[in-house]
Design a protein around this motif. Structure first.
Motif, mmCIF file in Angstrom:
data_model
loop_
_atom_site.group_PDB
_atom_site.id
_atom_site.type_symbol
_atom_site.label_atom_id
_atom_site.label_comp_id
_atom_site.label_asym_id
_atom_site.label_seq_id
_atom_site.Cartn_x
_atom_site.Cartn_y
_atom_site.Cartn_z
ATOM 1 N N ALA A 1 26.369 -4.363 -10.207
ATOM 2 C CA ALA A 1 27.558 -3.511 -10.372
ATOM 3 C C ALA A 1 28.780 -4.120 -9.691
ATOM 4 C CB ALA A 1 27.268 -2.122 -9.813
ATOM 5 N N GLN A 2 28.601 -4.675 -8.490
ATOM 6 C CA GLN A 2 29.741 -5.249 -7.770
ATOM 7 C C GLN A 2 30.094 -6.644 -8.276
ATOM 8 O OE1 GLN A 2 31.414 -3.339 -5.800
ATOM 9 N NE2 GLN A 2 29.920 -1.710 -6.022
ATOM 10 N N ALA A 3 29.146 -7.306 -8.953
ATOM 11 C CA ALA A 3 29.415 -8.666 -9.452
ATOM 12 C C ALA A 3 30.528 -8.672 -10.487
ATOM 13 C CB ALA A 3 28.137 -9.266 -10.039
ATOM 14 N N GLY A 4 30.661 -7.590 -11.251
ATOM 15 C CA GLY A 4 31.691 -7.551 -12.279
ATOM 16 C C GLY A 4 33.089 -7.716 -11.697
ATOM 17 N N ILE A 5 33.360 -7.058 -10.568
ATOM 18 C CA ILE A 5 34.688 -7.147 -9.959
ATOM 19 C C ILE A 5 34.952 -8.570 -9.457
ATOM 20 C CG2 ILE A 5 36.127 -6.257 -8.089
ATOM 21 C CD1 ILE A 5 34.428 -3.696 -8.197
ATOM 22 N N ILE A 6 33.965 -9.136 -8.767
ATOM 23 C CA ILE A 6 34.147 -10.486 -8.207
ATOM 24 C C ILE A 6 34.273 -11.510 -9.337
ATOM 25 C CG2 ILE A 6 33.129 -12.211 -6.676
ATOM 26 C CD1 ILE A 6 31.630 -9.936 -5.295
ATOM 27 N N MET A 7 33.513 -11.321 -10.405
ATOM 28 C CA MET A 7 33.582 -12.272 -11.519
ATOM 29 C C MET A 7 34.956 -12.266 -12.181
ATOM 30 S SD MET A 7 32.044 -12.546 -15.169
ATOM 31 C CE MET A 7 33.746 -12.457 -15.672
ATOM 32 N N ARG A 8 35.516 -11.103 -12.376
ATOM 33 C CA ARG A 8 36.847 -11.017 -12.993
ATOM 34 C C ARG A 8 37.908 -11.675 -12.109
ATOM 35 N NH1 ARG A 8 37.807 -7.149 -17.037
ATOM 36 N NH2 ARG A 8 39.858 -6.710 -16.171
ATOM 37 N N MET A 9 37.813 -11.452 -10.795
ATOM 38 C CA MET A 9 38.764 -12.087 -9.891
ATOM 39 C C MET A 9 38.584 -13.608 -9.871
ATOM 40 S SD MET A 9 41.233 -12.079 -7.798
ATOM 41 C CE MET A 9 41.552 -10.345 -7.521
ATOM 42 N N THR A 10 37.323 -14.066 -9.867
ATOM 43 C CA THR A 10 37.067 -15.512 -9.872
ATOM 44 C C THR A 10 37.641 -16.153 -11.131
ATOM 45 O OG1 THR A 10 35.026 -15.141 -8.633
ATOM 46 C CG2 THR A 10 35.260 -17.260 -9.750
ATOM 47 N N ARG A 11 37.397 -15.548 -12.258
ATOM 48 C CA ARG A 11 37.914 -16.102 -13.521
ATOM 49 C C ARG A 11 39.442 -16.147 -13.512
ATOM 50 N NH1 ARG A 11 40.083 -14.206 -18.115
ATOM 51 N NH2 ARG A 11 39.709 -15.417 -20.048
ATOM 52 N N GLY A 12 40.058 -15.043 -13.107
ATOM 53 C CA GLY A 12 41.522 -14.993 -13.119
ATOM 54 C C GLY A 12 42.154 -16.019 -12.193
ATOM 55 N N MET A 13 41.637 -16.140 -10.979
ATOM 56 C CA MET A 13 42.218 -17.085 -10.027
ATOM 57 C C MET A 13 41.957 -18.529 -10.438
ATOM 58 S SD MET A 13 43.871 -15.198 -8.123
ATOM 59 C CE MET A 13 44.519 -16.647 -7.308
ATOM 60 N N MET A 14 40.767 -18.788 -10.980
ATOM 61 C CA MET A 14 40.468 -20.152 -11.421
ATOM 62 C C MET A 14 41.376 -20.553 -12.595
ATOM 63 S SD MET A 14 38.209 -21.674 -9.577
ATOM 64 C CE MET A 14 37.701 -22.996 -10.644
ATOM 65 N N LEU A 15 41.646 -19.623 -13.500
ATOM 66 C CA LEU A 15 42.550 -19.932 -14.614
ATOM 67 C C LEU A 15 43.944 -20.301 -14.092
ATOM 68 C CD1 LEU A 15 41.678 -17.236 -17.311
ATOM 69 C CD2 LEU A 15 41.404 -19.719 -17.490
ATOM 70 N N GLU A 16 44.408 -19.556 -13.101
ATOM 71 C CA GLU A 16 45.735 -19.828 -12.549
ATOM 72 C C GLU A 16 45.784 -21.195 -11.866
ATOM 73 O OE1 GLU A 16 47.279 -16.608 -10.250
ATOM 74 O OE2 GLU A 16 48.709 -17.886 -9.181
#
Length: 315
Positions: free
Chosen positions: A192-207
């Motif tokens: 359940a908590q992995a979803g939040i961290i995954m979205r943040m990881t993807r967004g920051m890595m894209l930037e």
């Protein structure tokens, strides 16, 4: 770095003071009176006034808070109104269970979120990216208590198997069995908590991957893995670490719910029993203890900024 660390340490003191005020006040806002309960259900005293005076609840709230705060400063978290046991003893006995479950949940969250988030960023708008984003949304949408209930109920209905509930194995009886009993509740909480961290990881890595220095590193012939893991991930780490630190209350709170579902003797059942009995000292002790852990974890996150970004150390 020393000045930066000292500033963060000093900020902890007013935070803990405000937390103690909130904990003390919110406990007394719970409907119901412990004195009435003790008299009506268990005849603990001759009269309400006599029992209230014996428990120290007849004094003004300010005086009660000062007494409790002074006890906490001396290392005394209070004594249960019902059992006369020091709350610190029960917390020490039950906290390892909650801590083990929380740490395993964090490990599962990171094991899922970081590689999937990085993969989704590197392969943006591919099938892998769409699958990862769908997983993140699904993980955020499913309540962990509902997932835990399904894991207990569905296998027992279709396969006549259910996780062992109520037969706790201590660490001294075998570390393998001890950790194994945490696997399913940690999986429910971690996914359940992995979803939040995954979205943040993807967004920051894209930037970060769009920055000029990344393109320069690739143009100079550095391998993709070296650029992504050695340069981009480190520069994207601060917001990711911040999100992980902000998730700590959810890990502790979720652990209490999972303990109740899977019958683990952690702080969950202890807190629920204390709340049902309006055991003010125990509720205050547990809440203050958990709040202190959350503040400490956020302090560690703040201090990690200095290790991740040299510019923070120079401020």
């Amino acid at each position: 770095m020393f000045r930066y660390s000292l500033q963060r340490l000093l900020l902890v003191l007013p935070t803990l003071f405000l937390v103690s005020l909130f904990v003390f006040a919110i406990v007394r806002a719970i409907p119901g009176d412990v004195v009435d309960m003790m008299l009506e259900q268990f005849q603990y005293g001759k009269s309400a006034d006599e029992l209230r005076a014996r428990l120290g609840l007849d004094r003004p709230l300010a005086a009660q808070y000062v007494t409790w705060a002074w006890q906490v400063l001396r290392g005394d978290l209070g004594t249960s109104l019902w059992t006369n046991r020091p709350a610190a003893l029960d917390i020490a006995a039950r906290f390892p269970v909650t801590m083990t479950l929380s740490l395993l949940s964090i490990a599962i969250s990171l094991a899922i979120a970081l590689p999937v988030g990085i993969l989704a960023a590197v392969r943006q708008d591919s099938r892998a990216d769409y699958a990862a984003r769908s997983f993140a949304v699904g993980a955020l949408s499913v309540p962990n208590f509902w997932l835990g209930t399904l894991i207990v109920v569905l296998p027992s209905y279709y396969f006549h198997w259910a996780p062992s509930i109520g037969s706790f194995t201590s660490f001294a009886e075998g570390w393998y069995a001890y950790l194994g009993q945490f696997l399913l509740p940690a999986l429910c909480l971690g996914v359940a908590q992995a979803g939040i961290i995954m979205r943040m990881t993807r967004g920051m890595m894209l930037e970060v991957l769009r920055q000029d220095y990344v393109r320069t590193a690739l143009a100079k012939g550095l391998g993709g893995a070296a650029v992504v893991l050695g340069h981009a991930l480190r520069n994207a780490a601060i917001p990711i670490v911040t999100v992980i630190g902000g998730q700590m209350p959810f890990y502790f709170g979720g652990s209490i719910i999972m303990e109740h579902i899977f019958g683990l003797p952690g702080m969950g059942s202890f807190v629920l029993e204390a709340i049902s009995r309006r055991d003010y000292p125990v509720i205050q002790a547990v809440n203050l203890f958990v709040a202190a852990l959350v503040v400490l974890s956020n302090l560690l996150v703040d201090l990690s900024y200095g290790a991740l970004d040299p510019r923070v150390r120079q401020d």
